[in-house]
Design a protein around this motif. Structure first.
Motif, mmCIF file in Angstrom:
data_model
loop_
_atom_site.group_PDB
_atom_site.id
_atom_site.type_symbol
_atom_site.label_atom_id
_atom_site.label_comp_id
_atom_site.label_asym_id
_atom_site.label_seq_id
_atom_site.Cartn_x
_atom_site.Cartn_y
_atom_site.Cartn_z
ATOM 1 N N ALA A 231 6.782 6.834 -3.982
ATOM 2 C CA ALA A 231 7.815 6.988 -5.007
ATOM 3 C C ALA A 231 7.652 8.315 -5.746
ATOM 4 O O ALA A 231 8.630 9.028 -5.997
ATOM 5 N N LEU A 232 6.412 8.663 -6.072
ATOM 6 C CA LEU A 232 6.159 9.918 -6.779
ATOM 7 C C LEU A 232 6.486 11.117 -5.900
ATOM 8 O O LEU A 232 7.069 12.104 -6.357
ATOM 9 N N THR A 233 6.119 11.041 -4.622
ATOM 10 C CA THR A 233 6.380 12.145 -3.690
ATOM 11 C C THR A 233 7.874 12.397 -3.530
ATOM 12 O O THR A 233 8.321 13.556 -3.451
ATOM 13 N N LYS A 234 8.659 11.325 -3.503
ATOM 14 C CA LYS A 234 10.106 11.442 -3.315
ATOM 15 C C LYS A 234 10.853 11.662 -4.632
ATOM 16 O O LYS A 234 12.079 11.799 -4.637
ATOM 17 N N ARG B 217 0.828 -1.215 0.000
ATOM 18 C CA ARG B 217 0.000 0.000 0.000
ATOM 19 C C ARG B 217 0.859 1.260 0.000
ATOM 20 O O ARG B 217 1.834 1.360 0.730
ATOM 21 N N GLY B 218 0.463 2.208 -0.833
ATOM 22 C CA GLY B 218 1.100 3.511 -0.837
ATOM 23 C C GLY B 218 2.481 3.565 -1.468
ATOM 24 O O GLY B 218 3.117 4.620 -1.449
ATOM 25 N N VAL B 219 2.953 2.463 -2.051
ATOM 26 C CA VAL B 219 4.305 2.428 -2.609
ATOM 27 C C VAL B 219 4.444 3.397 -3.783
ATOM 28 O O VAL B 219 5.424 4.144 -3.883
ATOM 29 N N VAL B 220 3.470 3.396 -4.684
ATOM 30 C CA VAL B 220 3.543 4.266 -5.860
ATOM 31 C C VAL B 220 3.496 5.731 -5.446
ATOM 32 O O VAL B 220 4.289 6.558 -5.928
ATOM 33 N N ASP B 221 2.590 6.076 -4.556
ATOM 34 C CA ASP B 221 2.462 7.466 -4.120
ATOM 35 C C ASP B 221 3.737 7.949 -3.445
ATOM 36 O O ASP B 221 4.183 9.081 -3.665
#
Length: 283
Positions: free
Chosen positions: A170-173, A164-168
């Motif tokens: 990655a995008l945030t960082k 959960r939340g891995v893609v978000d």
């Protein structure tokens, strides 16, 4: 990110209605006309050889996914909004000139919100690739027939759950989404991908905002999925789909056609995949 194409989903041509298969007659919503379609597969068509004789589906596939692109207006009688909706963001990865797409390879990353994200590497058509023995031996590749009105193709998919939340995150960082492609998927890309293309060459196509509904229309025993893909310019694609074992595909296709026709649902004249539309839109 590049020019945008307006997605036009036009009204479908009318097709001939199949013979009654013994099921009870379905009631049409008021004002809806029954669609016409041909053959025992209904909206879909059976596989044939060069002489026009019906042939069996690929022996490598265990199931068929029957897909049909329609329109918001055509599907109004299905009343999608009364069903629970799952939302997600979908990204595709390819080179700027779409070298993977030309080579029959798809990389899809999904941000599933409060559910585990996933990454998929797909071979489509699978027949154009020599699948590595290690992949066949470990049975990690899911093989199925993707069938749309007028077109079908055998595809193989290698999916990895990301959490959960891995893609978000990655995008945030600011981390490249290509780093989310797992080692087995990288091996598959190296074995089947175009020469000279690496993960560092890939760019993002997307995201597309997707709403998914699961419904069971009256008269249909299986589960029907509806996906609404919404693009930044407000255009949408609405795809209906169901999965079934290969041996049941003709009967399921015929019955689903009858049920959809009873609700006034017809195929759009342009049957285009969600992947192709997204790559074209953001390319």
């Amino acid at each position: 990110m590049g020019k945008t194409d307006q997605i036009a989903v036009t009204h479908a041509r009318r097709l001939r209605r199949p013979e009654n298969d013994g099921h009870h007659e379905l009631q049409r919503p008021p004002g809806r006309q029954r669609a016409r379609h041909t053959g025992k597969w209904g909206f879909w068509t059976p596989p044939v050889d060069r002489s026009g004789r019906t042939v069996t589906l690929s022996g490598e596939a265990e199931r068929v996914e029957l897909k049909v692109v329609s329109s918001e207006r055509q599907c109004r009688a299905l009343d999608l909004e009364r069903y629970a909706v799952q939302t997600r963001r979908v990204f595709f990865l390819d080179t700027p000139d779409r070298a993977l797409d030309r080579h029959g390879l798809i990389i899809r990353i999904r941000d599933m919100g409060d559910r585990p994200d996933d990454a998929v590497v797909k071979l489509r058509p699978m027949a154009s690739h020599t699948v590595p023995k290690w992949l066949r031996r470990t049975s990690r590749l899911e093989v199925e027939i993707d069938a749309m009105p007028g077109h079908r193709v055998c595809s193989g998919s290698l999916k990895v759950r990301l959490g959960r939340g891995v893609v978000d995150r990655a995008l945030t960082k600011g981390r490249p989404l290509a780093k989310l492609v797992a080692p087995p998927q990288r091996r598959l890309l190296a074995a089947c991908g175009p020469t000279g293309v690496s993960l560092t060459d890939l760019i993002v196509f997307g995201p597309v905002e997707v709403q998914k509904y699961k419904l069971q229309p009256t008269g249909f025993d299986g589960q029907l999925s509806a996906e609404r893909w919404a693009f930044p310019d407000g255009s949408t694609i609405l795809e209906l789909s169901t999965r079934c074992p290969v041996g049941e595909a003709p009967a399921v296709a015929a019955r689903l056609t009858e049920v959809l026709a009873a609700h006034g649902v017809e195929p759009a004249e342009l049957q285009v995949t969600k992947t192709a539309t997204t790559l074209r839109y953001f390319g």
